[in-house]
Enzyme design. Structure first.
Site, PDB file in Angstrom:
ATOM      1  N   CYS A 190      63.970 -22.962  79.028  1.00  0.00           N
ATOM      2  CA  CYS A 190      63.024 -23.464  80.039  1.00  0.00           C
ATOM      3  C   CYS A 190      62.083 -22.365  80.517  1.00  0.00           C
ATOM      4  O   CYS A 190      62.478 -21.217  80.712  1.00  0.00           O
ATOM      5  CB  CYS A 190      63.785 -24.072  81.202  1.00  0.00           C
ATOM      6  SG  CYS A 190      64.730 -25.543  80.736  1.00  0.00           S
ATOM      7  N   SER A 238      70.656 -21.927  90.681  1.00  0.00           N
ATOM      8  CA  SER A 238      69.949 -21.791  89.413  1.00  0.00           C
ATOM      9  C   SER A 238      68.901 -20.705  89.513  1.00  0.00           C
ATOM     10  O   SER A 238      68.388 -20.407  90.594  1.00  0.00           O
ATOM     11  CB  SER A 238      69.279 -23.127  89.061  1.00  0.00           C
ATOM     12  OG  SER A 238      68.325 -22.960  88.042  1.00  0.00           O
TER      13      SER A 238
END
Length: 553
Positions: A191, A468
């Site tokens: 990502c 995260s």
């Protein structure tokens, strides 16, 4: 050759026969055998293309006179595992990855090792095993995803997570949410922001265990395949010169990695992974070292989630080599450390230049004078907690608020989505640590929902779990000792005042020492949430977050 243990001599005729059963010729068997550990699969977007990377690596090995033999290992997609039971398996997959590669290399004595990870726990897991085995090894990742675009705006996975909160609060329509969903992740790769996977791939370069460009060359570029071929050539050179991982990943190299971590504003998860990797290298990294380096390292980059830039922008701006070159202008990088190129770090970055002064700021004009991460301590976190200070709004760097306590991520998420959170509150999510979770889940869903609702400048989140790399806002994780170990976070009550002071590196519960001691004396051990399988075993063996959440000896 190490591989002689299974292929040389009269008594190894049966072994050679088995190798010939797979089509290997006598001349191939006589060559150095290089293991290629490939974590490709069809469930992780950053790994679905890794067979192409492995083919390029093997081409490079063959061209340099070696015999490549590929084997596989697992990888978890944190994004797909997020917000449900699956996330409990993410961090602990790191140990399985390391153990599985160790098993293959010890059972079949390869002469060298090329490690092909890409996402979150696969990178640290493979670095851990490289240092553990200490045979010539090199890491080559699959590269970052390109950013998505919609109506001229750069998007990434976090855009979609935050859009869920925006939709729940009525800020956007379901149609717009669908358009963001369709456009945020345009293709394979890790990502596209400075999340955990890309953070670790960039730090692998700074540590010296990966080639220049490993962290930033996009997955879709032919340059990535060329780098993979070069990695195959280089492993043969490392084998011939007997340059091993512990010759490379020494204390000064880890300090370089932490410098780059702070300049980048990398994921808070790197504070878990670097100590775990260092442990395998027989190097001790205390949390206080992170603070010492952060205090003297300018934050030069603000990539998503801290800013609007993505990995492709960092690559065009000169990449990790340019960042390290910029840091050398203040003598912040040790240039003498060895790397997998067979040359020193200084030789690797000679001539590197910053090509975009907004993506990589000059050391004289940084985004901030201190690094992107900070370690907090106090009576609520006696052994430490971590925050990505570069992604915290200035008005939340110092904040005192009333605690709102949740016993799990799910409880917190229900309250957030039902808009039952009040401005100024400090959400405390506990029993989500390595032991208590078990597995120390990331809390991307609640942090993204709060950002999407628009409360990220007014609400803080504290947890003994993780956040995260895509989290932004006053999100403080890794609180140690964790609740399941009887840490002070276990005795916080609704309404208790908590004081956060990031500039002073403090995190305190506004109670007297006597009251904290009294509450701790009344605390009772909670029954494990999971009583069978791998997670049950893991919860009994795992250490605290402040030591890297490694398995106890």
């Amino acid at each position: 050759m190490r591989s002689d243990l299974m292929k040389k001599g009269i008594e190894r005729a049966p072994h050679r026969s088995l190798l010939k059963a797979m089509g290997y010729t006598d001349s191939e068997i006589e060559k150095p055998i290089i293991g290629v550990a490939n974590s490709a699969n069809e469930i992780v977007p950053g790994h679905i293309h890794l067979h192409e990377i492995a083919r390029a690596v093997k081409d490079g090995i063959r061209s340099a006179g070696g015999l490549p033999i590929e084997f596989s290992t697992i990888a978890v997609c944190d994004g797909l595992a997020m917000g449900h039971l699956g996330m409990k398996y993410s961090l602990c997959s790191r140990e399985l990855i390391a153990d599985s590669v160790e098993t293959m290399v010890m059972a079949h004595p390869f002469d060298g090792l090329v490690l092909i990870p890409n996402c979150d726990k696969s990178v640290p897991g493979m670095l851990m095993v490289a240092l553990r085995l200490n045979i010539p090894a090199i890491l080559i990742s699959g590269g970052p995803m390109l950013a998505g675009y919609f109506q001229g705006e750069a998007l990434d996975l976090i855009s979609v997570f935050e859009a869920v909160g925006s939709f729940a609060s009525g800020k956007i329509t379901e149609e717009r949410l669908k358009l963001l969903e369709d456009n945020a992740c345009p293709g394979y790769g890790s990502c596209s922001g400075m999340f955990t996977a890309n953070s670790m791939n960039c730090l692998s370069e700074a540590l010296g265990m990966a080639l220049p460009g490993n962290g930033t060359i996009p997955a879709v570029m032919a340059e990535r395949k060329r780098l993979a071929k070069y990695a195959g050539v280089k492993i043969m050179e490392l084998y011939q010169k007997n340059i091993r991982p512990r010759d490379i990943a020494v204390l000064t190299a880890f300090k370089n990695a932490i410098r780059v971590e702070m300049a980048l504003g990398a994921s808070t998860n790197t504070v878990l992974h670097l100590p775990a990797i260092a442990k395998e290298a027989k190097v001790e990294l205390d949390l206080e070292l992170f603070n010492q380096i952060s205090k003297t390292t300018p934050n030069l980059c603000r990539l998503s989630p801290a800013g609007t830039f993505h990995l492709e922008d960092l690559h065009r701006a000169g990449g990790i080599a340019a960042i390290m070159s910029e840091l050398t202008r203040k003598n912040l990088i040790n240039l003498k450390t060895m790397t997998v190129t067979g040359r020193t770090l200084g030789e690797n970055i000679r001539g590197a230049k910053v090509l975009n002064n907004e993506v990589i700021r000059p050391v004289e004009k940084p985004y901030s004078a201190e690094g992107g991460l900070a370690i907090l301590k106090g009576n609520l976190a006696p052994e430490g907690a971590v925050v990505k200070q570069s992604a915290v709004a200035s008005e939340m760097l110092e904040h005192t608020g009333a605690a709102r306590v949740f016993e799990s991520e799910e409880e917190a998420m229900v309250a957030i989505m039902k808009r039952k959170i009040r401005k100024g509150e400090i959400l405390v999510i506990r029993y989500e640590g390595p032991k208590g979770g078990p597995g120390m889940r990331e809390m991307l869903s609640p942090t993204s929902a709060i950002a999407g609702i628009g409360l990220d400048k007014e609400v803080a989140l504290l947890t003994d779990g993780r956040f995260s790399g895509g989290t932004r806002g006053a999100a403080i994780g890794h609180i140690s000792p964790e609740a399941a170990e009887g840490g002070p976070i276990a005795i916080v009550h609704n309404g208790d005042l908590i004081e956060i002071n990031i500039p002073k590196r403090e995190l305190n519960l506004k109670l007297t020492a006597e009251e904290i001691k009294k509450r701790l004396s009344l605390w009772k051990v909670h029954q494990p949430k999971i009583k069978e399988g791998y997670l049950a075993r893991y919860s009994k063996q795992v250490s605290s977050a402040n030591t890297g959440a490694v398995l106890k000896e």
